[in-house]
Design an enzyme around this catalytic site. Sequence first.
Site, PDB file in Angstrom:
ATOM      1  N   THR A  92       0.849  -1.197   0.000  1.00  0.00           N
ATOM      2  CA  THR A  92       0.000   0.000   0.000  1.00  0.00           C
ATOM      3  C   THR A  92       0.874   1.233   0.000  1.00  0.00           C
ATOM      4  O   THR A  92       1.906   1.245   0.660  1.00  0.00           O
ATOM      5  CB  THR A  92      -0.835   0.001   1.295  1.00  0.00           C
ATOM      6  N   ARG A 139     -14.127  -7.468   1.129  1.00  0.00           N
ATOM      7  CA  ARG A 139     -13.207  -7.219   2.254  1.00  0.00           C
ATOM      8  C   ARG A 139     -12.583  -5.814   2.116  1.00  0.00           C
ATOM      9  O   ARG A 139     -12.117  -5.422   1.057  1.00  0.00           O
ATOM     10  CB  ARG A 139     -12.106  -8.287   2.272  1.00  0.00           C
ATOM     11  N   GLY A 174       0.505  -2.798   5.563  1.00  0.00           N
ATOM     12  CA  GLY A 174       0.560  -4.135   6.146  1.00  0.00           C
ATOM     13  C   GLY A 174      -0.818  -4.697   6.432  1.00  0.00           C
ATOM     14  O   GLY A 174      -1.802  -4.310   5.784  1.00  0.00           O
TER      15      GLY A 174
HETATM   16  C1  SD4 Z   1      -4.855  -3.795   3.591  1.00  0.00           C
HETATM   17  N1  SD4 Z   1      -3.143  -2.423   4.549  1.00  0.00           N
HETATM   18  O1  SD4 Z   1      -5.731  -3.822   2.745  1.00  0.00           O
HETATM   19  C2  SD4 Z   1      -3.618  -2.978   3.317  1.00  0.00           C
HETATM   20  C3  SD4 Z   1      -2.626  -3.854   2.620  1.00  0.00           C
HETATM   21  C4  SD4 Z   1      -1.236  -3.321   2.684  1.00  0.00           C
HETATM   22  O2  SD4 Z   1       0.942  -3.390   2.357  1.00  0.00           O
HETATM   23  O3  SD4 Z   1      -0.917  -2.318   3.212  1.00  0.00           O
HETATM   24  N2  SD4 Z   1      -0.284  -3.921   2.200  1.00  0.00           N
HETATM   25  O4  SD4 Z   1      -4.902  -4.455   4.629  1.00  0.00           O
END
Ligand code: SD4
Length: 324
Positions: free
Chosen positions: A180, A208, A232
Amino acid sequence: MNRNDFLKIITGATAAIPFLSFGRKNNSSIIEPVSIATWRFGVKTTARAMDLIKEGASALDATEAGVKICEADPNERSVGLGGRPDRDGKVTLDACCMDHLGNIGSVAAVEDIVHVSSLARAVMERTPHVMLVGDGARQFAIEMGFDITNLMVPDSENEWNKWLEKSEYNPHVNVENHDTIGQISLDRKGHLAGFCTTSGMGFKMRGRVGDSPIIGAGLYVDGDIGAATATGHGEEVIRVVGSYRVVAEMARGLSPQIACEEAVRKIHQFFIRRNASMKDTQIGFIAINKKGDVGGFSMRPGFQYAVNKLGKEPQLIDANSLLS
Ligand code: SD4
């Protein structure tokens, strides 16, 4: 070309300009304009933001311009165009933004729109609401003149077809499947703003939504204190209202670095240490305070973030982590 050369090329002339010439006295402390962003692609997105901030742009405009580079890049496989699909083969995007005055906008589970960061901003500026989701958000985007684009690129489709062979549902964000972009900036007026934009977990359940479009979880800005954003495993970030927690720690007087460490520690104590299935989960936070001090920290090694200050060499930092 080594990494230093690469970073020098990316910043070009900005590197030669002494930052103090852009500093400003406010409450007797120098404000040091800065833009920081999660992961390696943050090097180019923060460079774009700082070029604009140097010319006088607001943190909000500059940060949006930065994250849009990532959204438009089909090779970045977890943001915007080219993001990984859900397990039904639909690419759905989440994003939010917040400025120093507490204005917020957010969209979740949006299909067919590349620049969901700008769509979140349109929710903030053009509606009396703060969040639109799914078909309603898509419909609003069309009304606002956004282009309809097929977000699935061949590489993502191939990956999804491969995933379908086993269809093993494994809703984890670990050190391999992340990315992200959360980006936060401080402009020359001392104003803070941020954006967070993602396609979320690869092959997630349809519908989701993670932390990224949730104000307080994926992003939080307090114009008097600082800003934070997360990357994350979204479920874990939401559980502790992660980005708000980082800013609240800064409000207690902690530095951005220690505030990020406290938030990661909380997630670990609260949930991860008691759940064996979470053992390889990755979470990272980055933060800026009102003066332009920055910090970043993660649950596990492997998290990187870009820091770009006016007149200084941009840095891609390997964050320290709680666990090894
Ligand atoms: C999520 N936080 O959809 C995001 C995914 C993400 O690095 O950040 N990946 O949970």
